[in-house]
Design an enzyme around this catalytic site. Sequence first.
Site, mmCIF file in Angstrom:
data_model
loop_
_atom_site.group_PDB
_atom_site.id
_atom_site.type_symbol
_atom_site.label_atom_id
_atom_site.label_comp_id
_atom_site.label_asym_id
_atom_site.label_seq_id
_atom_site.Cartn_x
_atom_site.Cartn_y
_atom_site.Cartn_z
ATOM 1 N N GLY A 40 19.449 -27.172 -10.724
ATOM 2 C CA GLY A 40 20.298 -27.467 -9.578
ATOM 3 C C GLY A 40 21.072 -26.251 -9.106
ATOM 4 N N GLY A 220 0.409 -22.357 -9.137
ATOM 5 C CA GLY A 220 0.461 -20.994 -9.621
ATOM 6 C C GLY A 220 -0.198 -20.016 -8.668
ATOM 7 N N GLY A 223 -1.936 -20.961 -5.183
ATOM 8 C CA GLY A 223 -1.206 -21.475 -4.031
ATOM 9 C C GLY A 223 -0.699 -22.873 -4.262
ATOM 10 N N THR A 247 9.579 -17.253 -14.419
ATOM 11 C CA THR A 247 10.570 -18.291 -14.719
ATOM 12 C C THR A 247 11.262 -18.824 -13.471
ATOM 13 O OG1 THR A 247 11.004 -17.134 -16.799
ATOM 14 C CG2 THR A 247 12.525 -18.875 -16.191
ATOM 15 N N ASP A 251 12.108 -22.542 -8.767
ATOM 16 C CA ASP A 251 13.398 -22.744 -8.103
ATOM 17 C C ASP A 251 13.464 -21.985 -6.781
ATOM 18 O OD1 ASP A 251 14.285 -24.400 -10.136
ATOM 19 O OD2 ASP A 251 15.206 -22.767 -11.261
#
Length: 309
Positions: A40, A220, A223, A247, A251
């Site tokens: 978040g 990945g 696409g 990583t 996000d």
Amino acid sequence: MKIAVVGSYGVGLTMRVPRFPAAGETVSGGTFASEHGGKGSNQAIGAARLGASVSLLTAIGHDANGAAARKLWNDEGVADAHVSVVDLPTMVGFIEVDPSGENRIVIAPGALDTLDGDSIEGFRSEIASADILVVSMEIPRSAVAAALRIARESATRTLLNPAPARQLPDDMWGDIDVITPNQTEAPVLLGLSVDHGLDDVALAAALQERTGGAVILTRGGHGALIADADGTRPVPPNAVANVVDTTGAGDAFTAALAVGLAQGASLDRAAEYAAKAGAHAVTIAGVVPSLPTPADLQNPADTQTGATR
């Protein structure tokens, strides 16, 4: 352009070790790093960097980690007036990584476990005034459900990043406008076994049928796939010369997708913009440092190609 985010904040404590210790054994020679985390918080920062007005709801403790989070959000321009501060520790993840990259992770949710429907109700005005609500699933399922339901009642578009994935109750699917699983998360959401035998197109179509909204299945280096009422179609990959750290890619993707949609871009254009953000993120170590600014990306209305991790 206003985005409301409901999700997690936590601190990642990473120890890189020569090898994993056996029970009762002490292994020296490791290196340590502490980083801001939580999907978040990461997604809120990512959207703010791309120019959105962002309000975040999460839960932190009355501790040094919680204070560090407040400073981070202030520095990044994320509104945190509704963040819940409770008498439990801020979420911490302990991560051991060996030289091969194998990892072992233990998470202590702490304050995050206090998020519930009442917490979300206090965030209703922010959800109602937003162009889009972004929700991730490192928080209790009751809080996820309440956020999506309030957004539906407020006619606010919803974007669910289903990570970590778990099966959703039947009554939650209708409150999801856009869902963004990766290839591992998609079958979990559908309650399928590991050897389910469905390809990515079939998975995306099955999820779209379940929600009735739009699905963006991230793949990945291959696409992504979009599945909506108009059918299933690819988002082409964006070549990355040097992958440093994957990583933060998910996000970065979610944040840019939310910004694109909030700006009024089509789903395809917003997905291409998001994919470009994901591709940018894998070239930089760490999550927060990898989240792009507008200078790193094209405007979503102009983007033609993209990639994601």
